[in-house]
Design a protein around this motif. Structure first.
Motif, PDB file in Angstrom:
ATOM      1  N   GLY A  22       0.797  -1.224   0.000  1.00 19.94           N
ATOM      2  CA  GLY A  22       0.000   0.000   0.000  1.00 19.94           C
ATOM      3  C   GLY A  22       0.825   1.267   0.000  1.00 19.94           C
ATOM      4  O   GLY A  22       0.287   2.344   0.238  1.00 19.94           O
ATOM      5  N   LEU A  25      -0.242   4.393  -1.908  1.00 18.16           N
ATOM      6  CA  LEU A  25      -1.206   5.290  -1.282  1.00 18.16           C
ATOM      7  C   LEU A  25      -0.529   6.574  -0.799  1.00 18.16           C
ATOM      8  O   LEU A  25      -1.148   7.633  -0.751  1.00 18.16           O
ATOM      9  CB  LEU A  25      -1.867   4.579  -0.105  1.00 18.16           C
ATOM     10  CG  LEU A  25      -2.952   5.308   0.673  1.00 18.16           C
ATOM     11  CD1 LEU A  25      -4.194   5.475  -0.192  1.00 18.16           C
ATOM     12  CD2 LEU A  25      -3.300   4.558   1.942  1.00 18.16           C
ATOM     13  N   PRO A 153      -3.953   0.176  -7.270  1.00 12.14           N
ATOM     14  CA  PRO A 153      -4.035   0.500  -5.841  1.00 12.14           C
ATOM     15  C   PRO A 153      -4.373  -0.704  -4.968  1.00 12.14           C
ATOM     16  O   PRO A 153      -5.312  -1.447  -5.255  1.00 12.14           O
ATOM     17  CB  PRO A 153      -5.172   1.538  -5.784  1.00 12.14           C
ATOM     18  CG  PRO A 153      -5.198   2.149  -7.139  1.00 12.14           C
ATOM     19  CD  PRO A 153      -4.831   1.043  -8.084  1.00 12.14           C
ATOM     20  N   GLY A 154      -3.595  -0.911  -3.906  1.00 10.26           N
ATOM     21  CA  GLY A 154      -3.873  -1.995  -2.974  1.00 10.26           C
ATOM     22  C   GLY A 154      -3.339  -3.348  -3.385  1.00 10.26           C
ATOM     23  O   GLY A 154      -3.689  -4.362  -2.772  1.00 10.26           O
ATOM     24  N   VAL A 237      -4.064   0.130   6.749  1.00  8.60           N
ATOM     25  CA  VAL A 237      -3.803   0.457   5.347  1.00  8.60           C
ATOM     26  C   VAL A 237      -5.036   0.211   4.483  1.00  8.60           C
ATOM     27  O   VAL A 237      -5.376   1.035   3.624  1.00  8.60           O
ATOM     28  CB  VAL A 237      -2.596  -0.349   4.817  1.00  8.60           C
ATOM     29  CG1 VAL A 237      -2.474  -0.225   3.303  1.00  8.60           C
ATOM     30  CG2 VAL A 237      -1.314   0.128   5.480  1.00  8.60           C
ATOM     31  N   ALA A 240      -7.487   2.993   5.019  1.00 12.88           N
ATOM     32  CA  ALA A 240      -7.048   4.192   4.287  1.00 12.88           C
ATOM     33  C   ALA A 240      -7.301   4.046   2.785  1.00 12.88           C
ATOM     34  O   ALA A 240      -7.715   4.999   2.112  1.00 12.88           O
ATOM     35  CB  ALA A 240      -5.566   4.451   4.550  1.00 12.88           C
ATOM     36  N   LEU A 241      -7.074   2.851   2.248  1.00 10.09           N
ATOM     37  CA  LEU A 241      -7.335   2.606   0.832  1.00 10.09           C
ATOM     38  C   LEU A 241      -8.821   2.743   0.509  1.00 10.09           C
ATOM     39  O   LEU A 241      -9.182   3.282  -0.547  1.00 10.09           O
ATOM     40  CB  LEU A 241      -6.845   1.210   0.446  1.00 10.09           C
ATOM     41  CG  LEU A 241      -5.349   1.050   0.187  1.00 10.09           C
ATOM     42  CD1 LEU A 241      -4.970  -0.423   0.136  1.00 10.09           C
ATOM     43  CD2 LEU A 241      -4.958   1.736  -1.123  1.00 10.09           C
ATOM     44  N   LYS A 244      -9.548   6.478   0.439  1.00 10.52           N
ATOM     45  CA  LYS A 244      -8.937   7.138  -0.724  1.00 10.52           C
ATOM     46  C   LYS A 244      -9.629   6.735  -2.019  1.00 10.52           C
ATOM     47  O   LYS A 244      -9.981   7.594  -2.843  1.00 10.52           O
ATOM     48  CB  LYS A 244      -7.449   6.772  -0.793  1.00 10.52           C
ATOM     49  CG  LYS A 244      -6.714   7.307  -2.017  1.00 10.52           C
ATOM     50  CD  LYS A 244      -6.643   8.832  -2.012  1.00 10.52           C
ATOM     51  CE  LYS A 244      -5.668   9.353  -3.061  1.00 10.52           C
ATOM     52  NZ  LYS A 244      -6.027   9.019  -4.451  1.00 10.52           N
ATOM     53  N   THR A 245      -9.815   5.432  -2.240  1.00 12.74           N
ATOM     54  CA  THR A 245     -10.424   4.988  -3.493  1.00 12.74           C
ATOM     55  C   THR A 245     -11.904   5.353  -3.558  1.00 12.74           C
ATOM     56  O   THR A 245     -12.433   5.638  -4.629  1.00 12.74           O
ATOM     57  CB  THR A 245     -10.242   3.470  -3.681  1.00 12.74           C
ATOM     58  OG1 THR A 245     -10.804   2.763  -2.554  1.00 12.74           O
ATOM     59  CG2 THR A 245      -8.771   3.112  -3.804  1.00 12.74           C
ATOM     60  N   ASP A 248     -11.991   9.018  -4.577  1.00  9.02           N
ATOM     61  CA  ASP A 248     -11.662   9.163  -5.998  1.00  9.02           C
ATOM     62  C   ASP A 248     -12.804   8.695  -6.899  1.00  9.02           C
ATOM     63  O   ASP A 248     -13.060   9.277  -7.951  1.00  9.02           O
ATOM     64  CB  ASP A 248     -10.404   8.356  -6.347  1.00  9.02           C
ATOM     65  CG  ASP A 248      -9.147   8.956  -5.722  1.00  9.02           C
ATOM     66  OD1 ASP A 248      -9.183  10.115  -5.308  1.00  9.02           O
ATOM     67  OD2 ASP A 248      -8.127   8.236  -5.645  1.00  9.02           O
TER      68      ASP A 248
END
Length: 252
Positions: A22, A25, A153-154, A237, A240-241, A244-245, A248
């Motif tokens: 991650g 990120l 991502p991830g 993590v 947080a992903l 964030k995703t 977005d």
């Protein structure tokens, strides 16, 4: 100051990547924030030019302290490399928009499952041995390798979760194995970006040094504190992903 900023971001990314994956990120948003006028492909390529060294370093550090089934996992890593190439090629043909919206929901399911199964990944009890382990690890490498090349991502977190859930690894062994796989997928992506001329090597070289330093710190902490620490970092993590995703995909 620009170089210093991305170097520090790369150090933190190396730490996160070494423990549970991650790091993108941290580093990818930093690159886009510091170099807003640059082509996205160039920033992604520069990110890979730094992160591949951190993941490779972490793989070496884990290999000295964590027993890995190399005979089963090296073929799976090669398959992951091919999957990453295929994903990178596919993204030049189709849009990743649908996956962008589905990703936070998939990550949420992973998080809820991990929280519900409090014993998940705390003990190392591999379910397969020899060729059977390759038969399971290979498709994981292909699928997540393809995802890394196509979107990304991830990736490390998906590797960790699947190795824990499907192969019976604890979080420490899963993280060590994920580093091996991620090194292969990062190398494939870097080769493609470099071939297209989308790497700032002077920036990547500086970030690679700090990424390795962060990787060293993260690896030592994971080895010293064990599977419980890695599991805790995994939850942080992935949360947080998701944020964030989700931002977005639905709010930006």
């Amino acid at each position: 100051m620009e170089l210093l900023t991305v170097a520090l971001a790369s150090l933190l990314a190396g730490f996160v990547d070494a423990v549970v994956g991650g790091g993108g990120l941290v580093l990818v948003p930093a690159l886009f924030g510091v170099f807003p006028q640059a082509a996205p492909a160039t920033l992604f390529g520069t990110n890979k030019g730094a992160s591949v060294w951190g993941t490779a370093w972490a793989t070496g550090q884990y290999a000295r302290r964590v027993e890995l089934n190399w005979r089963a996992l090296l073929p799976a890593a090669a398959i992951a490399l091919l999957g990453s190439f295929a994903g990178a090629w596919t993204v030049t043909l189709v849009s990743a928009g649908g996956l962008r919206k589905a990703l936070p929901l998939i990550l949420l399911a992973v998080l809820l499952y991990t929280l519900a199964r409090k014993d998940l990944g705390r003990s190392h009890a591999p379910r397969f041995h020899g060729g059977r382990e390759t038969l399971v690890a290979g498709p994981i490498g292909l699928m997540i390798g393809f995802y890394d090349g196509f979107f990304g991502p991830g990736t490390g977190s998906f590797f960790v979760f699947l190795f824990v859930r499907l192969l019976g690894y604890d979080f420490l062994h899963a993280s060590a194995t994920a580093k091996l796989m991620n090194t292969a997928t990062n190398a494939a992506a870097l080769a493609l970006f470099a071939w297209k001329g989308h790497v700032w090597w002077h920036v990547a070289a500086v970030m690679a040094v700090t990424n390795i330093v962060g990787s060293l710190i993260g690896t030592r902490m994971a080895l010293a504190r064990g599977a419980g620490f890695v599991r805790g970092m995994f939850v942080v993590v992935v949360t947080a992903l998701i944020l964030k995703t989700g931002w977005d995909a639905f709010l930006r």
